[in-house]
Write an enzyme that holds these catalytic residues in place. Structure first.
Site, PDB file in Angstrom:
ATOM      1  N   LYS A  92      41.582 113.016  88.724  1.00 27.73           N
ATOM      2  CA  LYS A  92      42.447 112.156  87.911  1.00 27.73           C
ATOM      3  C   LYS A  92      41.973 110.695  87.960  1.00 27.73           C
ATOM      4  O   LYS A  92      41.132 110.334  88.789  1.00 27.73           O
ATOM      5  CB  LYS A  92      43.891 112.314  88.396  1.00 27.73           C
ATOM      6  N   PHE A 106      59.945 111.604  84.838  1.00 26.47           N
ATOM      7  CA  PHE A 106      58.683 110.965  85.207  1.00 26.47           C
ATOM      8  C   PHE A 106      57.556 111.240  84.214  1.00 26.47           C
ATOM      9  O   PHE A 106      56.454 110.705  84.364  1.00 26.47           O
ATOM     10  CB  PHE A 106      58.251 111.394  86.625  1.00 26.47           C
ATOM     11  N   ASN A 110      48.152 111.505  92.352  1.00 27.29           N
ATOM     12  CA  ASN A 110      47.787 112.469  93.394  1.00 27.29           C
ATOM     13  C   ASN A 110      46.378 113.029  93.261  1.00 27.29           C
ATOM     14  O   ASN A 110      46.113 114.169  93.627  1.00 27.29           O
ATOM     15  CB  ASN A 110      48.838 113.583  93.449  1.00 27.29           C
ATOM     16  N   GLU A 145      43.598 126.502  80.429  1.00 28.26           N
ATOM     17  CA  GLU A 145      43.128 125.133  80.686  1.00 28.26           C
ATOM     18  C   GLU A 145      41.613 125.018  80.510  1.00 28.26           C
ATOM     19  O   GLU A 145      41.118 124.014  79.983  1.00 28.26           O
ATOM     20  CB  GLU A 145      43.579 124.685  82.082  1.00 28.26           C
ATOM     21  N   TYR A 198      50.553 119.157  79.880  1.00 26.26           N
ATOM     22  CA  TYR A 198      51.729 118.939  80.716  1.00 26.26           C
ATOM     23  C   TYR A 198      53.028 119.323  79.999  1.00 26.26           C
ATOM     24  O   TYR A 198      54.086 118.770  80.305  1.00 26.26           O
ATOM     25  CB  TYR A 198      51.769 117.488  81.195  1.00 26.26           C
ATOM     26  N   HIS A 247      43.951 117.635  89.847  1.00 21.49           N
ATOM     27  CA  HIS A 247      44.681 118.731  89.215  1.00 21.49           C
ATOM     28  C   HIS A 247      43.936 120.028  89.471  1.00 21.49           C
ATOM     29  O   HIS A 247      42.706 120.052  89.438  1.00 21.49           O
ATOM     30  CB  HIS A 247      44.774 118.514  87.699  1.00 21.49           C
TER      31      HIS A 247
HETATM   32  P1  IDP Z   1      50.670 120.146  90.201  1.00 20.50           P
HETATM   33  O1  IDP Z   1      49.779 119.033  89.700  1.00 20.50           O
HETATM   34  O2  IDP Z   1      50.697 120.213  91.690  1.00 20.50           O
HETATM   35  O3  IDP Z   1      50.374 121.480  89.562  1.00 20.50           O
HETATM   36  P2  IDP Z   1      53.018 119.956  88.441  1.00 20.50           P
HETATM   37  O4  IDP Z   1      54.394 120.352  88.838  1.00 20.50           O
HETATM   38  O5  IDP Z   1      52.278 120.831  87.490  1.00 20.50           O
HETATM   39  O6  IDP Z   1      52.179 119.738  89.796  1.00 20.50           O
HETATM   40  O7  IDP Z   1      53.127 118.485  87.852  1.00 20.50           O
HETATM   41  C1  IDP Z   1      52.073 117.911  87.129  1.00 20.50           C
HETATM   42  C2  IDP Z   1      51.864 116.465  87.575  1.00 20.50           C
HETATM   43  O8  IDP Z   1      53.014 115.690  87.262  1.00 20.50           O
HETATM   44  C3  IDP Z   1      51.671 116.265  89.079  1.00 20.50           C
HETATM   45  O9  IDP Z   1      50.355 116.511  89.532  1.00 20.50           O
HETATM   46  C4  IDP Z   1      52.034 114.808  89.247  1.00 20.50           C
HETATM   47  O10 IDP Z   1      50.975 113.956  88.817  1.00 20.50           O
HETATM   48  C5  IDP Z   1      53.199 114.695  88.269  1.00 20.50           C
HETATM   49  N1  IDP Z   1      54.488 114.940  88.954  1.00 20.50           N
HETATM   50  C6  IDP Z   1      55.027 116.137  89.308  1.00 20.50           C
HETATM   51  N2  IDP Z   1      56.201 115.985  89.928  1.00 20.50           N
HETATM   52  C7  IDP Z   1      56.421 114.647  89.976  1.00 20.50           C
HETATM   53  C8  IDP Z   1      57.505 113.832  90.507  1.00 20.50           C
HETATM   54  O11 IDP Z   1      58.495 114.323  91.071  1.00 20.50           O
HETATM   55  N3  IDP Z   1      57.355 112.480  90.373  1.00 20.50           N
HETATM   56  C9  IDP Z   1      56.295 111.895  89.757  1.00 20.50           C
HETATM   57  N4  IDP Z   1      55.273 112.614  89.235  1.00 20.50           N
HETATM   58  C10 IDP Z   1      55.330 113.967  89.355  1.00 20.50           C
HETATM   59 MG    MG Z   2      50.589 122.095  87.645  1.00 23.28          MG
END
Ligand code: IDP
Ligand code: MG
Length: 134
Positions: A11, A59, A114, A128, A51, A117
């Site tokens: 990312k 968020f 974070n 994807e 997404y 992905h």
């Molecule tokens: P993942 O990336 O671990 O698969 P997902 O639930 O698919 O997690 O969420 C996609 C992305 O959305 C996350 O990687 C993160 O960047 C963002 N995200 C998910 N949950 C939160 C949250 O509670 N606060 C802020 N950003 C979030």
């Molecule tokens: Mg995900």
């Protein structure tokens, strides 16, 4: 053990912080192979597809901004149990639960920003890879 292909994306925070090499090194040291890789700038259209499962979350606008704040490195990563294996190497989504030794545990600065992905199932991996590599 099943041979799998998964979609991995470094990312914008990973790229900006100069952590591309560090993260790729961990992927390769674990024994996974990089089948394809490119640096790209994402737009809102592809992010809304990618997404869609979080589109109703408060968020989500922040994720759209963050993911367009600079280029990403898109990769197809392969190996035995690569989908779950990469998720284990990455660490969990929740910042508070990501343990040291995982990529997110060591480098993420919040649940949103974070670093990486990774596809979460064979179905999402296939969709994807198609989304970003065709
Ligand atoms: P993942 O990336 O671990 O698969 P997902 O639930 O698919 O997690 O969420 C996609 C992305 O959305 C996350 O990687 C993160 O960047 C963002 N995200 C998910 N949950 C939160 C949250 O509670 N606060 C802020 N950003 C979030
Ligand atoms: Mg995900």
């Amino acid at each position: 053990m099943a041979f799998e292909r998964t979609y991995i994306m470094l990312k914008p925070d990973c790229v900006k912080r100069g952590l591309i090499g560090e993260v790729i090194s961990r992927i390769e040291k674990k024994g996974f192979k990089i089948e394809n890789m490119k640096m790209i700038q994402l737009d809102e259209k592809i992010l809304r597809e990618h997404y869609a499962h979080i589109a109703d979350k408060p968020f989500f606008p922040g994720v759209l901004d963050y993911m367009q704040s600079g280029p990403v490195v898109a990769m197809i990563v392969t190996g035995d149990n690569a989908i779950k294996g990469m998720r284990n190497l990455m660490g969990p989504t929740n910042y508070d639960e990501a343990k040291g030794g995982t990529i997110r545990g060591d480098f993420a600065t919040s649940t949103g920003e974070n670093i990486i992905h990774g596809s979460d199932s064979p179905e999402t991996a296939e969709a994807e890879i198609k989304r970003f590599f065709s």
